[in-house]
Design a protein around this motif. Structure first.
Motif, PDB file in Angstrom:
ATOM      1  N   THR A  22      65.792  67.099 -22.928  1.00 47.65           N
ATOM      2  CA  THR A  22      67.020  67.441 -22.851  1.00 47.65           C
ATOM      3  C   THR A  22      68.461  67.816 -23.332  1.00 47.65           C
ATOM      4  N   VAL A  23      68.789  68.806 -23.853  1.00 42.95           N
ATOM      5  CA  VAL A  23      70.288  68.425 -24.789  1.00 42.95           C
ATOM      6  C   VAL A  23      71.605  68.969 -23.353  1.00 42.95           C
ATOM      7  N   ARG A  24      72.708  68.155 -23.553  1.00 44.19           N
ATOM      8  CA  ARG A  24      74.145  68.757 -23.398  1.00 44.19           C
ATOM      9  C   ARG A  24      74.450  69.797 -23.968  1.00 44.19           C
ATOM     10  N   TRP A  25      75.485  71.439 -23.406  1.00 39.38           N
ATOM     11  CA  TRP A  25      76.099  71.878 -24.711  1.00 39.38           C
ATOM     12  C   TRP A  25      77.288  72.250 -24.320  1.00 39.38           C
ATOM     13  N   TYR A  79      72.656  75.808 -30.427  1.00 37.75           N
ATOM     14  CA  TYR A  79      73.147  77.259 -29.772  1.00 37.75           C
ATOM     15  C   TYR A  79      75.279  76.471 -29.350  1.00 37.75           C
ATOM     16  N   LYS A  80      75.786  77.350 -29.358  1.00 41.56           N
ATOM     17  CA  LYS A  80      77.060  77.810 -29.262  1.00 41.56           C
ATOM     18  C   LYS A  80      77.163  77.520 -27.760  1.00 41.56           C
ATOM     19  N   VAL A  81      77.525  76.754 -26.479  1.00 41.13           N
ATOM     20  CA  VAL A  81      76.822  77.121 -25.253  1.00 41.13           C
ATOM     21  C   VAL A  81      78.471  77.399 -24.933  1.00 41.13           C
ATOM     22  N   ASP A  82      79.382  78.519 -23.999  1.00 43.65           N
ATOM     23  CA  ASP A  82      80.179  78.970 -23.898  1.00 43.65           C
ATOM     24  C   ASP A  82      80.205  78.964 -22.044  1.00 43.65           C
ATOM     25  N   LEU A  83      80.745  78.150 -21.662  1.00 38.98           N
ATOM     26  CA  LEU A  83      80.746  78.347 -19.654  1.00 38.98           C
ATOM     27  C   LEU A  83      82.304  78.611 -19.429  1.00 38.98           C
ATOM     28  N   GLN A  84      82.255  79.872 -18.700  1.00 42.42           N
ATOM     29  CA  GLN A  84      83.409  80.317 -17.686  1.00 42.42           C
ATOM     30  C   GLN A  84      83.298  81.111 -16.639  1.00 42.42           C
ATOM     31  N   PRO A 124      73.064  73.089 -13.122  1.00 41.36           N
ATOM     32  CA  PRO A 124      73.814  73.253 -11.734  1.00 41.36           C
ATOM     33  C   PRO A 124      75.416  73.582 -11.180  1.00 41.36           C
ATOM     34  N   VAL A 125      75.211  74.727 -10.470  1.00 40.63           N
ATOM     35  CA  VAL A 125      76.328  74.767  -9.285  1.00 40.63           C
ATOM     36  C   VAL A 125      76.113  74.203  -8.234  1.00 40.63           C
ATOM     37  N   SER A 177      69.920  72.402 -22.618  1.00 38.42           N
ATOM     38  CA  SER A 177      68.084  73.205 -22.881  1.00 38.42           C
ATOM     39  C   SER A 177      67.955  72.014 -22.511  1.00 38.42           C
ATOM     40  N   VAL A 178      66.581  72.832 -21.895  1.00 38.96           N
ATOM     41  CA  VAL A 178      65.521  72.069 -22.099  1.00 38.96           C
ATOM     42  C   VAL A 178      63.948  72.934 -22.839  1.00 38.96           C
TER      43      VAL A 178
END
Length: 433
Positions: free
Chosen positions: A196-199, A105-110, A144-145, A184-185
């Motif tokens: 889990t893997v942190r992205w 994966y490539k995860v982009d958080l905005q 988490p938010v 991801s879980v």
């Protein structure tokens, strides 16, 4: 006359000396053995820890149950517990294949926007892209938010495909909300195994306090180009005060030659010391001074409103709280720091002690604003006022939501009671007059 025989230093027998040497050797050997054993245990735990890390809380209970059932079966010979232990261990083994596999994966958080005022809407977007050459099965993402946890089901993605997830961020109250990291879980439905893997890294959303605009002429501040004139007399400034007789060491540039020629005696100029306006806001976050959380938030809004206007006017400003000295270089920096103000309890015995410690290294203020809740006693305001001297103008803001906003003077101290943030500009105009 009897003479007492002088005794030399006591000699240690060879046997005792040998025993002490053996004891020291055994002690050193024991220490070395313990150190070696600690290193071996740490090494083994470092290798085994990743294996146990994938066992979830439910899996740990199942494993403990299997061990307990096995012990009961061996001790008492009960076949039923043998079956129970075998079944529990089998459940763990069945869960193992669910954590096997590698994601690409490539995860982009905005977050859009990164800064909002309390009550405004803020949205977040998480984009998941399959960067591998093979299709990926459906997976679960956790994000988490703030104090909550958002869960997303990511469908199977072909090579190069992407998937977007939108989410709302709660912004009802002032805060710094941290979103992320996205992980991801992988695991079974029962939660026995979990990998889990942190992205992504965490992203901050600043929820600024609500503020009100204060007119520059209503700020009640001393705004000038040359500075504020004080009563202190100096030999070098720009505000002329009087003439006096020359004394050795006075600079010759201050000699008033016309008067000296007329009187026959050297006369030098004296000046009234001037200084640039320096405003200090002392905001106490002590819970003992606030009746409710809403009262605390209104106090933060008052502080932010005052400080913003001072920054716009270009006046020197310092804002202090018990745990944080706010940045005042720009309005954005100030508002970001006001989002971080948190309630504290018992850090200082009084407002005076807090103000003394917080302002000890700050420039001498010409205007001081102290802000506290409705439970603050007026005598504490008066005690803190004495720290800043007679040349400083001191204003005490007493925050009491729902009360009638008013302006009063108590023993020479101007007390401003704020019941509604909208009343702040008109009260400051009255102070200015």
């Amino acid at each position: 006359m009897k003479r007492t025989a002088e005794r030399g230093p006591a000699r240690i027998s060879p046997a005792r000396h040998a025993l002490r040497s053996v004891g020291r050797a055994l002690g050193a050997a024991g220490a070395n053995a313990w150190r070696l054993l600690s290193q071996v245990v740490a090494l083994l735990w470092g290798r085994i820890r990743p294996v146990f890390a994938v066992v979830g809380p439910a899996g740990r209970l199942v494993l403990l149950g299997a061990i307990g059932a096995a012990i009961v079966s061996v001790v008492f010979g009960w076949v039923e517990f043998t079956y129970l232990a075998t079944t529990l261990l089998a459940a763990l083994l069945v869960a193992v294949p669910f954590i096997v596999g590698r994601a690409t994966y490539k995860v982009d958080l905005q977050l859009n926007p990164h800064r909002v005022v309390a009550g405004e809407r803020a949205l977040g977007q998480m984009t998941v892209t399959n960067t591998g050459e093979r299709a990926l099965l459906a997976a679960r993402m956790e994000l988490p938010v703030g104090s909550g946890l958002a869960e997303f089901v990511i469908p199977g993605l072909a090579a190069g495909a992407e998937h977007d997830e939108l989410f709302a961020v709660p912004t009802q109250r002032r805060a710094v909300i941290v979103a992320g990291p996205a992980i991801s879980v992988r695991g079974d439905q029962l939660g026995l195994m979990r990998r889990t893997v942190r992205w992504t890294e965490a992203v901050e959303l600043f929820v600024h306090p609500v503020t009100t605009r204060i007119a520059s002429s209503a700020a009640g501040l001393m705004r000038d180009l040359e500075g504020e004139i004080t009563k202190k007399i100096t030999s070098d400034d720009i505000s002329f005060h009087a003439l006096r007789a020359y004394e050795p060491g006075d600079p010759l540039r201050n000699v008033h030659w016309r008067t000296s020629a007329r009187t026959g005696q050297l006369m030098v100029r004296q000046f009234e010391e001037t200084r640039r306006t320096q405003l200090t806001i002392v905001h106490t976050s002590e819970t003992a001074y606030y009746a409710t959380d809403d009262e605390f938030e209104l106090a933060v809004s008052v502080t932010a409103s005052l400080a913003l206007q001072v920054i716009r006017d270009g006046t020197g400003l310092s804002v202090v709280t018990e745990k944080l000295g706010l940045r005042t270089a720009t309005p954005v920096a100030l508002l970001d720091d006001t989002s971080r103000i948190e309630a504290v309890s018992g850090l200082f015995p009084s407002l005076r002690e807090f103000a003394r410690a917080a302002t000890r290294r700050l420039p001498p203020p010409s205007v001081v604003m102290m802000i506290a809740g409705s439970l603050m006693d007026l005598t504490e305001f008066r005690a803190a006022q004495t720290l800043f001297g007679k040349d400083a103008t001191t204003l005490a803001f007493r925050i009491e939501p729902g009360a009638q906003s008013r302006l009063s003077t108590v023993s020479g101290l101007t007390v401003i009671t704020i019941g509604d943030l909208a009343d702040l500009p008109k009260l400051l105009r009255r102070v200015h007059r």
